[in-house]
Design a protein around this motif. Structure first.
Motif, PDB file in Angstrom:
ATOM      1  N   ASN A 100       8.619   8.291   1.390  1.00 36.96           N
ATOM      2  CA  ASN A 100       7.587   7.408   0.853  1.00 36.96           C
ATOM      3  C   ASN A 100       6.226   7.586   1.520  1.00 36.96           C
ATOM      4  N   LEU A 101       6.127   8.549   2.430  1.00 33.21           N
ATOM      5  CA  LEU A 101       4.874   8.793   3.130  1.00 33.21           C
ATOM      6  C   LEU A 101       4.405  10.217   2.889  1.00 33.21           C
ATOM      7  N   LYS A 102       3.136  10.440   3.127  1.00 39.52           N
ATOM      8  CA  LYS A 102       2.573  11.777   2.966  1.00 39.52           C
ATOM      9  C   LYS A 102       1.898  12.187   4.267  1.00 39.52           C
ATOM     10  N   PHE A 103       2.254  13.375   4.765  1.00 39.05           N
ATOM     11  CA  PHE A 103       1.710  13.881   6.019  1.00 39.05           C
ATOM     12  C   PHE A 103       0.918  15.158   5.750  1.00 39.05           C
ATOM     13  N   ASN A 141      -5.007   8.718   1.915  1.00 39.54           N
ATOM     14  CA  ASN A 141      -3.703   8.049   1.909  1.00 39.54           C
ATOM     15  C   ASN A 141      -2.645   8.841   2.672  1.00 39.54           C
ATOM     16  N   SER A 142      -3.070   9.789   3.476  1.00 37.58           N
ATOM     17  CA  SER A 142      -2.134  10.631   4.208  1.00 37.58           C
ATOM     18  C   SER A 142      -2.147  10.283   5.690  1.00 37.58           C
ATOM     19  N   ILE A 143      -1.059  10.630   6.352  1.00 35.93           N
ATOM     20  CA  ILE A 143      -0.956  10.473   7.803  1.00 35.93           C
ATOM     21  C   ILE A 143      -1.238  11.826   8.442  1.00 35.93           C
ATOM     22  N   ASN A 195       3.537   4.191  10.771  1.00 32.44           N
ATOM     23  CA  ASN A 195       3.038   2.956  10.154  1.00 32.44           C
ATOM     24  C   ASN A 195       1.542   2.770  10.376  1.00 32.44           C
ATOM     25  N   ARG A 196       0.898   3.811  10.911  1.00 31.18           N
ATOM     26  CA  ARG A 196      -0.547   3.806  11.186  1.00 31.18           C
ATOM     27  C   ARG A 196      -0.948   2.766  12.234  1.00 31.18           C
ATOM     28  N   ILE A 197       0.029   2.253  12.969  1.00 35.01           N
ATOM     29  CA  ILE A 197      -0.260   1.255  14.007  1.00 35.01           C
ATOM     30  C   ILE A 197       0.314   1.708  15.345  1.00 35.01           C
TER      31      ILE A 197
END
Length: 253
Positions: free
Chosen positions: A119-122, A132-134, A196-198
């Motif tokens: 569910n995430l994009k790196f 919207n990417s990590i 989680n960007r945190i």
């Protein structure tokens, strides 16, 4: 205990009693995961206090050890990312802040994380469409060895410990089937990343090379009566791919 001693090399038969206790405990926990009523057994193991050098090895409880072996045997049902706590430790020698590009695995790491976190994009730094990417950090800490419970695994990162770099690990095929393949650990590494960007989280991973299978299977006779089915493997590795990066939980022994 006799069964465990029989598996040890001749030059390693004399080992500390504390380490032997840890080997027996790990073996017991390994067997318990296949039984349904194992709560009482784990309670019995938990009543034994660690002493002397064993207290350093046994810093994780038996429930943590059991959880690790459960992870390693149920990767078909569970998504193991490598950030889960494990009853072990990365060991020296090690190198800090190694650039991913220096190991040639940056693209493989991007694919690994995208496959693991559906569910995430790196992506790499400085690429377009990064809103919207990590962005993954470009530094890793590279280790020569890893201790899991009472076992220590080596790697080619240190020629001194290359002998213990040959392992069996679980491999997820394209059809989602799970096979056990032999491979050689090139090095262990810890990569810190935020999913989680945190909060930043450590991922405990290994870079391995998988041995190729050969087509033929051979049967060997023992004492002219018993037959032994032996599966042989090639001395060459499969080409480098995303599958070369595995969590330490996929290591079976």
């Amino acid at each position: 205990m006799n069964r465990i001693l029989g598996l040890l090399p001749n030059n390693h038969r004399q080992i500390e009693p504390e380490l032997m206790c840890q080997l027996i405990n790990d073996n017991r926990i390994n067997e318990m995961i296949y039984t349904e009523n194992n709560t009482k057994d784990l309670e019995i193991l938990n009543t034994h206090q660690s002493i002397r050098s064993l207290s350093e090895i046994n810093q994780f409880g038996h429930d943590e050890m059991r959880r690790f072996w459960m992870y390693s045997r149920t990767i078909q049902e569970l998504t193991i990312s490598g950030k889960e706590p494990f009853p072990g430790k990365m060991l020296k020698p090690f190198s800090e802040n190694i650039p991913l590009s220096a190991n040639g695995i940056l693209d493989l790491m991007i694919t690994y994380y995208n496959d693991t976190y559906k569910n995430l994009k790196f992506q790499k730094p400085f690429e377009t469409d990064s809103l919207n990417s990590i962005i993954i950090p470009l530094k890793i800490n590279k280790y020569c060895r890893c201790r899991i419970g009472s076992e220590i695994f080596g790697s080619t990162f240190s020629p001194r410990h290359q002998k213990s770099s040959y392992i069996l690990a679980k491999f997820a095929s394209e059809d989602d089937s799970i096979d056990i393949y032999p491979d050689q650990i090139q090095f262990f590494f810890v990569h810190e990343i935020s999913t989680n960007r945190i909060n930043m989280e450590n991922h405990y991973l290994a870079y391995v090379c998988w041995y190729k299978k050969i087509k033929n299977r051979f049967y060997f006779g023992i004492n002219k009566e018993q037959m032994c089915n032996v599966e042989l493997w090639d001395t060459e590795f499969y080409p480098k791919s995303r599958d070369c990066i595995i969590p330490v939980y996929h290591i079976l022994g």
